[in-house]
Design a protein around this motif. Structure first.
Motif, mmCIF file in Angstrom:
data_model
loop_
_atom_site.group_PDB
_atom_site.id
_atom_site.type_symbol
_atom_site.label_atom_id
_atom_site.label_comp_id
_atom_site.label_asym_id
_atom_site.label_seq_id
_atom_site.Cartn_x
_atom_site.Cartn_y
_atom_site.Cartn_z
ATOM 1 N N PRO A 193 17.343 -6.376 5.104
ATOM 2 C CA PRO A 193 17.405 -7.212 3.892
ATOM 3 C C PRO A 193 17.973 -6.452 2.698
ATOM 4 O O PRO A 193 18.761 -6.999 1.924
ATOM 5 N N GLN A 194 17.602 -5.171 2.552
ATOM 6 C CA GLN A 194 18.080 -4.397 1.407
ATOM 7 C C GLN A 194 19.569 -4.098 1.512
ATOM 8 O O GLN A 194 20.316 -4.247 0.541
ATOM 9 N N THR A 195 20.042 -3.670 2.687
ATOM 10 C CA THR A 195 21.479 -3.357 2.792
ATOM 11 C C THR A 195 22.321 -4.625 2.657
ATOM 12 O O THR A 195 23.460 -4.564 2.197
ATOM 13 N N LEU A 196 21.781 -5.765 3.044
ATOM 14 C CA LEU A 196 22.522 -7.015 2.876
ATOM 15 C C LEU A 196 22.861 -7.282 1.421
ATOM 16 O O LEU A 196 23.962 -7.742 1.099
ATOM 17 N N VAL A 197 21.922 -7.007 0.537
ATOM 18 C CA VAL A 197 22.150 -7.327 -0.881
ATOM 19 C C VAL A 197 22.879 -6.214 -1.617
ATOM 20 O O VAL A 197 23.158 -6.338 -2.813
ATOM 21 N N ASP A 198 23.197 -5.128 -0.928
ATOM 22 C CA ASP A 198 23.950 -4.038 -1.558
ATOM 23 C C ASP A 198 25.447 -4.326 -1.626
ATOM 24 O O ASP A 198 26.189 -3.571 -2.254
ATOM 25 N N TYR A 199 25.892 -5.390 -0.978
ATOM 26 C CA TYR A 199 27.317 -5.711 -0.936
ATOM 27 C C TYR A 199 27.550 -7.144 -1.417
ATOM 28 O O TYR A 199 26.663 -8.000 -1.331
ATOM 29 N N ASP A 200 28.755 -7.395 -1.898
ATOM 30 C CA ASP A 200 29.122 -8.740 -2.330
ATOM 31 C C ASP A 200 29.228 -9.675 -1.136
ATOM 32 O O ASP A 200 29.610 -9.259 -0.028
ATOM 33 N N HIS A 201 28.918 -10.946 -1.376
ATOM 34 C CA HIS A 201 28.958 -11.953 -0.318
ATOM 35 C C HIS A 201 29.936 -13.064 -0.672
ATOM 36 O O HIS A 201 30.257 -13.294 -1.840
ATOM 37 N N ILE A 202 30.376 -13.760 0.375
ATOM 38 C CA ILE A 202 31.194 -14.959 0.221
ATOM 39 C C ILE A 202 30.342 -16.151 0.634
ATOM 40 O O ILE A 202 29.701 -16.127 1.690
ATOM 41 N N SER A 203 30.331 -17.185 -0.193
ATOM 42 C CA SER A 203 29.602 -18.414 0.138
ATOM 43 C C SER A 203 30.607 -19.498 0.498
ATOM 44 O O SER A 203 31.670 -19.597 -0.120
ATOM 45 N N ILE A 204 30.275 -20.290 1.516
ATOM 46 C CA ILE A 204 31.151 -21.393 1.918
ATOM 47 C C ILE A 204 30.516 -22.702 1.489
ATOM 48 O O ILE A 204 29.391 -23.022 1.885
ATOM 49 N N SER A 205 31.219 -23.457 0.645
ATOM 50 C CA SER A 205 30.714 -24.747 0.193
ATOM 51 C C SER A 205 31.871 -25.570 -0.346
ATOM 52 O O SER A 205 32.547 -25.145 -1.296
ATOM 53 N N ARG A 206 32.085 -26.737 0.220
ATOM 54 C CA ARG A 206 33.139 -27.607 -0.300
ATOM 55 C C ARG A 206 32.726 -28.209 -1.647
ATOM 56 O O ARG A 206 33.565 -28.727 -2.382
ATOM 57 N N LYS A 207 31.429 -28.129 -1.984
ATOM 58 C CA LYS A 207 30.940 -28.622 -3.273
ATOM 59 C C LYS A 207 30.800 -27.509 -4.305
ATOM 60 O O LYS A 207 30.309 -27.731 -5.402
ATOM 61 N N GLY A 208 31.207 -26.288 -3.932
ATOM 62 C CA GLY A 208 31.148 -25.179 -4.875
ATOM 63 C C GLY A 208 29.768 -24.574 -5.056
ATOM 64 O O GLY A 208 29.539 -23.839 -6.019
ATOM 65 N N ARG A 209 28.849 -24.845 -4.149
ATOM 66 C CA ARG A 209 27.496 -24.302 -4.278
ATOM 67 C C ARG A 209 27.480 -22.821 -3.871
ATOM 68 O O ARG A 209 28.064 -22.431 -2.871
ATOM 69 N N MET A 210 26.749 -22.027 -4.625
ATOM 70 C CA MET A 210 26.735 -20.585 -4.383
ATOM 71 C C MET A 210 25.614 -20.155 -3.446
ATOM 72 O O MET A 210 25.733 -19.126 -2.773
ATOM 73 N N HIS A 211 24.535 -20.916 -3.385
ATOM 74 C CA HIS A 211 23.351 -20.445 -2.665
ATOM 75 C C HIS A 211 22.932 -21.419 -1.566
ATOM 76 O O HIS A 211 23.258 -22.606 -1.601
ATOM 77 N N GLY A 212 22.208 -20.872 -0.587
ATOM 78 C CA GLY A 212 21.772 -21.670 0.548
ATOM 79 C C GLY A 212 20.527 -21.077 1.182
ATOM 80 O O GLY A 212 19.805 -20.276 0.549
ATOM 81 N N PRO A 213 20.237 -21.408 2.458
ATOM 82 C CA PRO A 213 19.025 -20.941 3.139
ATOM 83 C C PRO A 213 18.887 -19.418 3.185
ATOM 84 O O PRO A 213 17.772 -18.890 3.101
ATOM 85 N N LEU A 214 20.007 -18.704 3.320
ATOM 86 C CA LEU A 214 19.953 -17.244 3.341
ATOM 87 C C LEU A 214 19.367 -16.694 2.045
ATOM 88 O O LEU A 214 18.531 -15.771 2.060
ATOM 89 N N ASP A 215 19.742 -17.291 0.926
ATOM 90 C CA ASP A 215 19.228 -16.840 -0.368
ATOM 91 C C ASP A 215 17.745 -17.161 -0.523
ATOM 92 O O ASP A 215 16.987 -16.375 -1.103
ATOM 93 N N VAL A 216 17.331 -18.296 0.003
ATOM 94 C CA VAL A 216 15.911 -18.681 -0.071
ATOM 95 C C VAL A 216 15.047 -17.673 0.669
ATOM 96 O O VAL A 216 14.007 -17.223 0.160
ATOM 97 N N ILE A 217 15.465 -17.284 1.871
ATOM 98 C CA ILE A 217 14.691 -16.321 2.658
ATOM 99 C C ILE A 217 14.649 -14.962 1.970
ATOM 100 O O ILE A 217 13.591 -14.323 1.880
ATOM 101 N N LEU A 218 15.789 -14.485 1.485
ATOM 102 C CA LEU A 218 15.816 -13.187 0.802
ATOM 103 C C LEU A 218 14.908 -13.186 -0.417
ATOM 104 O O LEU A 218 14.182 -12.207 -0.673
ATOM 105 N N ARG A 219 14.921 -14.287 -1.176
ATOM 106 C CA ARG A 219 14.112 -14.354 -2.388
ATOM 107 C C ARG A 219 12.625 -14.500 -2.076
ATOM 108 O O ARG A 219 11.791 -13.761 -2.625
ATOM 109 N N GLU A 220 12.277 -15.431 -1.181
ATOM 110 C CA GLU A 220 10.863 -15.743 -0.955
ATOM 111 C C GLU A 220 10.162 -14.708 -0.082
ATOM 112 O O GLU A 220 8.971 -14.451 -0.263
#
Length: 326
Positions: A193-220
């Motif tokens: 989890p820590q090394t994942l957040v040490d690097y920039d990420h690309i999000s895929i969303s046709r609606k321009g949304r930046m966050h998804g289930p991966l962000d929820v798990i990392l945060r919670e």
């Protein structure tokens, strides 16, 4: 131990139809939606099936239901029995697909078109050489209205934003993995989890949304947050240039398994925690449910995608076996 259906455990064709849909959907609620019955009624049918066949049919695996080995073993035979029975009912309908030239409009996500579009068209043309397929992109508009107004024949995707009357059939589940360049430092450091957040990420969303289930798990679960450096509209948008960056691109298995990773100098990794799977389905309006041509379209899409997934998984397993232990 051989199973025997006794006089006290007789069943009718409708019960076999419930069995077929339960095994295909691997979910009581999804099976109920597809056959347009209540979840309580579907649960009663499942209980009866368990008594008839002496097998649980569906069992819990983590947070979702999966078909038992017995249910998977008889699935194809049950599908064939139901199909033959339906053909008897519609025996008076003279349908010669080779004499038809239908044009089907299918709204589908780009990953569906990329992974299965050619195989679906090829299989359709084997029975109906004159058919054509228009794949239309997903838009901000719900698929319900185009289905209601006959602007599209079929929707293939994973959105939950559909009207209650729209009929659905689950096609497959897919998991997410991370995609990075071949010599990305996270591969040497280890994926945590820590090394994942040490690097920039690309999000895929046709609606321009930046966050998804991966962000929820990392945060919670870990109190961490990703750095989203870029949002792109499609799953294939950044693949060709990933080898030039240290960014991380989460992608579904059905995309990664089709990539020649060595040739494009990329590598995939498993996330260090479970992510909810993406459930992909096909959906159609009820008025088309009994139409013979439309039913042939749906059955062809269903079986072609299942066959392609099986072929892709076998190829992935052979590749992993030939690579040997790392």
């Amino acid at each position: 131990m051989a199973r025997k259906v006794t006089a006290a455990r007789r069943y009718d064709l409708d019960l076999l139809r419930y069995l077929q849909v339960l095994v295909e959907e691997q979910s009581v609620s999804l099976a109920a939606q597809r056959l347009q019955v209540s979840e309580a009624a579907m649960s009663r049918h499942l209980a009866k099936l368990r008594t008839v066949f002496g097998d649980p049919i569906l069992v819990l695996s983590g947070r979702r239901m999966v078909a038992t080995a017995f249910a998977n073993r008889i699935r194809d035979r049950v599908q064939n029995l139901v199909k033959l029975a339906d053909e008897l009912v519609n025996d008076s309908d003279d349908l010669d697909l080779r004499e038809l030239a239908p044009c089907f409009t299918i709204r589908a996500h780009d990953l569906i078109v990329g992974a299965f579009g050619h195989a679906v068209l090829r299989t359709l043309k084997e029975s109906c050489p004159g058919c054509r397929v228009i794949f239309s992109p997903e838009t901000e508009e719900s698929a319900s209205e185009p289905l209601r107004k006959n602007r599209i024949d079929l929707y293939i995707g994973a959105t939950d934003d559909l009207a209650p009357e729209i009929m659905k059939q689950t096609l497959f589940h897919t998991e997410f993995r991370g995609l990075v360049r071949k010599s990305h430092p996270i591969l040497k450091r280890g994926v945590t989890p820590q090394t994942l957040v040490d690097y920039d990420h690309i999000s895929i969303s046709r609606k321009g949304r930046m966050h998804g289930p991966l962000d929820v798990i990392l945060r919670e679960k870990y109190g961490l947050a990703r750095r989203i450096a870029m949002v792109v509209p499609t799953y294939y948008a950044m693949i060709e240039t990933m080898r030039e960056t240290d960014m991380i691109l989460p992608l579904p298995d059905i995309v990664i398994d089709r990539l020649l990773l060595d040739r494009i100098e990329l590598e995939a990794f498993e996330f260090p925690f479970a992510l909810p799977p993406v459930i992909c389905f096909q959906a159609w309006h009820p008025r088309m449910d009994m139409d013979l041509v439309h039913r042939w379209l749906r059955e062809t899409v269903f079986h072609t995608i299942r066959q392609e997934l099986h072929r892709m998984r076998e190829a992935s397993e052979r590749k992993a076996a030939s690579a040997g232990p790392t």
